[in-house]
Design an enzyme around this catalytic site. Structure first.
Site, PDB file in Angstrom:
ATOM      1  N   MET A 173       3.763   5.667  -1.510  1.00  0.00           N
ATOM      2  CA  MET A 173       3.313   6.946  -0.961  1.00  0.00           C
ATOM      3  C   MET A 173       2.020   6.780  -0.182  1.00  0.00           C
ATOM      4  O   MET A 173       1.828   7.414   0.868  1.00  0.00           O
ATOM      5  CB  MET A 173       3.138   7.965  -2.094  1.00  0.00           C
ATOM      6  CG  MET A 173       2.779   9.365  -1.606  1.00  0.00           C
ATOM      7  SD  MET A 173       4.092  10.124  -0.623  1.00  0.00           S
ATOM      8  CE  MET A 173       3.163  10.699   0.798  1.00  0.00           C
ATOM      9  N   LYS A 174       1.135   5.924  -0.659  1.00  0.00           N
ATOM     10  CA  LYS A 174      -0.131   5.698   0.037  1.00  0.00           C
ATOM     11  C   LYS A 174       0.095   5.118   1.429  1.00  0.00           C
ATOM     12  O   LYS A 174      -0.575   5.499   2.402  1.00  0.00           O
ATOM     13  CB  LYS A 174      -1.020   4.767  -0.792  1.00  0.00           C
ATOM     14  CG  LYS A 174      -2.308   4.329  -0.112  1.00  0.00           C
ATOM     15  CD  LYS A 174      -3.218   5.485   0.245  1.00  0.00           C
ATOM     16  CE  LYS A 174      -4.575   4.958   0.724  1.00  0.00           C
ATOM     17  NZ  LYS A 174      -5.418   6.040   1.250  1.00  0.00           N
TER      18      LYS A 174
END
Length: 300
Positions: A173-174
């Site tokens: 997600m980062k």
């Protein structure tokens, strides 16, 4: 397994982000052990607030039930984990707050699981200012029981905590988050160069975008340098941006996803890093200068 009430925390990587995070951990009541790298100033500050300085990674590991890592890349994370392994107690948790390669994260987690050691990824969003204030965003990849255990410590330095899913999902997600942010940076840099080239000043460009639907916190910190000349308006290095986009491209390749925009964005940052923007004080908004020079425009 230790409960939240008697966790002892180690922190490796007290740099731009890590210093503020560690400050909040110790000031909010957790016993904290830290270790120096190059710059002793953050260590001296944290010790003055109640932290203990370890002389080695092994000493830090032995003193900690939860260890936070805030390092440059997965290469450094792997080296630190390997150094700590012999002294980490069964049941200890390593929480990687770096922006890492998800494949390395998953492999490290498997290796540590065999030793009875837990791993979680909790990369960050926002800037050193929010790190100091304890209002960062954290996106966490962890098993449910480990997330419940580490959440109170993360809450000392994060205002928004999202449990994304299992191990390595935080890092996945980062990379998506950074693709969007760094993509905007590449768009801003190119649009500003084009604006200048066709005779529209940066001031006038900004007067249209600022306050409109395309304004954002990222835009404002980016323009803090471009418009106001504040070199430290957004302290995230061009070299880290380039590294993150290479990780994103690798993730996309493994998933067999066509990413023409991600590749173009990566190449914008590659131009900057290859052109001399790979230093520790060369930050993302400075991309505007490299794109300007590429187009024959003068810079500050």
């Amino acid at each position: 397994m230790n409960t939240t009430a008697n966790e002892t925390v180690g922190f490796v990587g007290v740099g731009l982000m890590g210093h503020g995070m560690a400050k909040n951990i110790v000031e909010k009541g957790y016993p904290l052990t830290v270790i120096a790298h190059r710059n002793r100033k953050p260590i001296e500050d944290l010790v003055s607030r109640g932290a203990t300085e370890a002389k080695s990674l092994e000493e830090l590991a032995a003193a900690s039930t939860i260890v936070f890592l805030c390092l440059t890349s997965s290469r450094e994370v792997e080296a630190v984990v390997n150094a700590m392994k012999p002294k980490l107690a069964r049941g200890a948790v390593i929480v990687d707050c770096s922006t890492g390669d998800p494949t390395v994260t998953a492999r490290l987690a498997d290796e540590l699981k065999a030793l009875g050691i837990h791993f979680a990824d909790a990369p960050l969003s926002r800037t050193p200012k929010e790190a100091w204030e304890g209002t960062l965003d954290a996106m966490v990849g962890a098993d449910d029981d480990i997330f419940a255990r580490i959440r109170p410590v993360i809450a000392t330095w994060a205002g928004k905590i999202v449990h994304i899913g299992g191990i390595a999902d935080g890092h996945r997600m980062k990379l998506l988050n950074n693709f969007i942010a760094l993509g905007m940076g590449a768009l801003f840099a190119e649009a500003i160069a084009l604006s200048r080239k066709v005779g529209i000043s940066v001031d006038r460009f900004d007067s249209v975008i600022r306050g409109g639907r395309m304004d954002s916190g990222f835009y404002q910190t980016f323009m803090g340098y471009v418009l106001e000349g504040n070199r430290e308006a957004h302290r995230f290095t061009l070299s880290n941006a380039y590294k993150d986009l290479k990780y994103l491209e690798s993730m996309a390749n493994a998933a067999t996803v066509a990413t023409p925009l991600a590749s173009a964005t990566k190449n914008s940052y590659a131009v900057a890093v290859a052109g001399g923007g790979g230093g520790p004080e060369d930050y993302v908004p400075h991309l505007a200068d490299f794109i300007a020079r590429l187009n024959g425009l003068e810079t500050k």
